[in-house]
Design an enzyme around this catalytic site. Structure first.
Site, PDB file in Angstrom:
ATOM      1  N   SER A 578     -18.398  86.790  39.036  1.00 12.92           N
ATOM      2  CA  SER A 578     -16.938  86.824  39.007  1.00 12.92           C
ATOM      3  C   SER A 578     -16.389  85.510  39.536  1.00 12.92           C
ATOM      4  CB  SER A 578     -16.414  87.980  39.867  1.00 12.92           C
ATOM      5  OG  SER A 578     -15.025  87.889  40.059  1.00 12.92           O
ATOM      6  N   TYR A 591     -15.779  92.737  48.201  1.00  9.80           N
ATOM      7  CA  TYR A 591     -16.074  92.400  46.804  1.00  9.80           C
ATOM      8  C   TYR A 591     -16.442  90.932  46.659  1.00  9.80           C
ATOM      9  CZ  TYR A 591     -15.273  91.865  41.767  1.00  9.80           C
ATOM     10  OH  TYR A 591     -15.408  91.578  40.430  1.00  9.80           O
TER      11      TYR A 591
END
Length: 702
Positions: A578, A591
């Site tokens: 990501s 995250y």
């Protein structure tokens, strides 16, 4: 000519349906019925034909047209466009320019000149076999029962005895123009017969209409089956000389195959990636566990269709080999393959002719493992499976032929002349270039999600087989079924996988090894998304992110590495990380930290994988909202709150935030993933990061 009603065991003729069909459609219906049962004919084997009166598009006159299955088709699955159509008068005229058996191959070049109505379907080499029999409807099938009789040493005498003179017999002759004339002459000399057996090859039957032809065909086959069954009982025949050993327990078979097949696949793939198919049906097990396994396998097959798919003979890998471990297993399997290739090369040298094509891949197609079953190898999964089906046909033939008489395989020179036939070589050369990922297996975690599905579709479109791994069983089943429908059931498998469980991950790769015998591409994509202010980030939330996104990626990467190392053929690991792994987002500590760990994991995989040819790279998406499952939960609400916007404005917010002002979709991630997966595109790329975020200055990799 009266023919018996076929037994219920075969597909029944539907008279109501047939009444709605025209002549060409009736031929197709008959063909599909015959091809629906492998006892009648093998995949792609045999031909059907009908002589139909049609108007000539140039003269408007009625002419007789031969409709016959075209080159490369399969009677079971073909459509109307699978038939060649040829003027019968022109086909008959070819006899006047035929220069004899030594020139018969040149007659194939004249077949296009006989084409009716500009039909683009190429005519088969078997066209003369149908044209020169004086019947409106003709079937040429490869039924196991009839080939068993045709492959007996006393085939001619037994054919006369079994069918009481109603079915004729011809000696072996390869398909072509001369065989067509032999059929013509034999039938003219023996009027009134219902069919004809070709030694070692198959069966010809005929009829005055489509139904009569079909019922005659299955009637002859049923008669042959009944005779074989009665003879076996009367002789108290023992299949393959009886049992020499017992099968391993299923769990032991599975464990052995999961360990052995990736090694075997890697060794056999040095001449190009291959896929394997495992068959452990009762017929196979009876053969591989039998006393006569070695001598019968050495004789090879009789029917040329069987032989073309399965090679001159199989390779037998004994228990003493497949029970070895590690380097000893690799060496023992390599020794077996080296010996097989040497034997195949010697066969080529003995039999080659001055104009023979160059030797092809000398690796075996069929590998027999006593106690375990049969493995077939080919460049793609469907071809490997079909090759195995052909060898099951050959096993059936050997079982009955040898139990009742003496099985006779195709003579070596005849086998070679079929395998290296210039016409067969020309057909191979006309085949389209394979897609880039044919022969490769991709495992995609999170495969039932939006990004996972898009990646799987991209891989399948380029020829790969795909294992979808996901924890959501309902979604997994639906996606697997959808992809299998679109790309064929041979190419897709769904496996329930919890990436946080070591046992589950190991079991997933175990299943991949059993289904496809290895993995070449790992796409580590399983994921969640969560957000919370740092002070509200619970240990549970932290651990959940680390467990799925860090530990999970470690486990699937480690098992991919182990399997790729065992294969010895390199590989590609693609980590779907990501933008958050490069630059932190507000209120997403757990995250972001886990995604950063993924990037570092990929670099470690690249470092240790390089000496083995295993590449590892990262694709960094950002804000893939449309079609992505992670935006269907609280993540959407949390990110909207963190950015002080409404959920309905998220896509526009992320699009406008990007430098290119463009939205990012699952298909964009799939395209980047394919780049790293494809050797043709990125063979020299490892340890790299490819951002697919429409431009985010803070996430630049340098």
């Amino acid at each position: 000519m009266t023919t018996p009603t076929p037994p219920l065991a075969f597909p029944r003729w539907d008279a109501d349906r047939a009444a709605t069909l025209d002549a060409a459609q009736l031929l197709l219906y008959r063909s599909n019925l015959l091809g629906s049962d492998l006892r009648i004919t093998n995949y792609g084997g045999g031909n059907t034909s009908a002589k139909i009166t049609q108007k000539d598009p140039l003269t408007g006159q009625d002419v007789q047209v031969l409709w016959v299955k075209g080159s490369g088709g399969d009677v079971g699955s073909m459509k109307l466009d699978g038939f060649s159509t040829l003027y019968m008068d022109k086909l008959l005229a070819l006899q006047g320019i035929y220069r004899g058996p030594e020139h018969e191959d040149e007659m194939v070049g004249y077949l296009p000149h006989c084409t009716f109505n500009l039909n683009p379907r190429a005519a088969s080499i078997d066209t003369p076999l149908h044209a020169y029999l004086p019947f409106a409807h003709v079937d040429h099938m490869h039924p196991d029962a009839v080939i068993a009789i045709a492959a007996m040493a006393d085939s001619e005498k037994l054919t006369q005895q079994i069918f009481d003179g109603t079915v004729g017999w011809l000696p072996w002759r390869k398909p072509g123009f001369e065989l067509g004339l032999m059929l013509q002459r034999y039938q003219a000399a023996h009027p009134g017969q219902r069919g004809l057996v070709l030694a070692g090859h198959g069966l010809f039957t005929w009829g005055d209409d489509a139904r009569a032809c079909y019922e005659n065909t299955v009637g002859v086959i049923a008669h042959a089956q009944d005779w074989l069954s009665r003879e076996r009982v009367a002789r108290k025949a023992v299949s393959f000389g009886g049992e020499a050993r017992k099968s391993l327990a299923t769990a032991e078979q599975d464990a052995t195959l999961a360990r052995v097949l990736p090694v075997l696949r890697g060794l056999a793939s040095k001449s190009g990636h291959k896929l394997l198919h495992v068959d452990r049906q009762a017929t196979v097990m009876e053969f591989v566990n039998s006393r006569d396994l070695a001598p019968l396998a050495a004789l090879g097959t009789s029917c040329p269709d069987h032989f073309l798919r399965t090679k001159i003979r199989p390779l037998i890998v004994e228990e003493a080999v497949y029970t070895l471990q590690g380097a000893e297993l690799v060496k023992a399997l390599e020794d077996k393959l080296v010996a097989y290739r040497a034997d195949y090369t010697a066969y080529y040298e003995r039999c080659k002719r001055a104009n023979s094509p160059a030797i092809r891949d000398a690796n075996p197609v069929i590998i027999l493992l006593p106690g375990i079953g049969m493995v077939s190898i080919a460049k793609d999964k469907a071809t490997a499976r079909i090759a195995g089906e052909f060898y099951v046909n050959a096993i059936n033939v050997m079982r009955d032929a040898n139990a009742i008489n003496t099985y006779v395989g195709l003579p070596e020179q005849e086998a070679f002349d079929i395998e290296y036939w210039l016409l067969e070589e020309a057909k191979l050369q006309r085949m389209p270039k394979p897609k880039p990922l044919v022969g490769k297996v991709a495992l995609v975690t999170g495969g039932a999600g939006g990004i996972g599905q898009a990646i799987a579709r991209r891989m399948l479109a380029e020829g790969a087989c795909v294992v979808l791994a996901d924890i959501d069983q309902t979604a997994l089943d639906a996606v697997t079924a959808d992809l299998a429908k679109a790309h064929g059931k041979d190419h897709v498998r769904g496996v329930h996988c919890d990436v946080t469980s070591e046992a589950s991950v190991i079991a997933t790769y175990h299943r991949a090894a059993l289904e496809f015998c290895g993995v070449d591409i790992l796409v580590s994509n399983a994921g969640i998304a969560s957000a919370a202010p740092l002070e509200d980030t619970s240990l549970e939330l932290w651990n959940r992110n680390q467990s799925i996104l860090a530990t999970g990626y470690f486990l699937v990467g480690r098992e991919a590495f182990r399997l790729m190392k065992a294969q010895g053929a390199g590989g590609s690991i693609v980590v779907i990380a990501s933008k958050n792994g490069m630059v932190a987002s507000n209120q997403a500590t757990a995250y972001c930290a886990a995604k950063a760990a993924e990037i570092q994991l990929s670099r470690s995989f690249a470092l240790e994988g390089a000496p083995l040819g295993i590449r590892s790279n990262v694709v960094n998406p950002d804000a893939v909202i449309r079609g992505s499952k992670i935006w269907t939960g609280k993540w959407s609400e949390e990110r909207a709150a963190a950015n002080k916007i409404g959920e309905q404005d998220l896509e526009a917010f992320y699009r406008d935030r990007s430098m290119l002002k463009r939205s990012v979709f699952p298909e964009d991630i799939a395209e980047a993933t394919y780049f790293f997966a494809a050797e043709q595109l990125s063979a020299k790329s490892t340890g790299n990061i490819l951002n697919v975020d429409a431009g985010n200055l803070a996430a630049f990799t340098r």
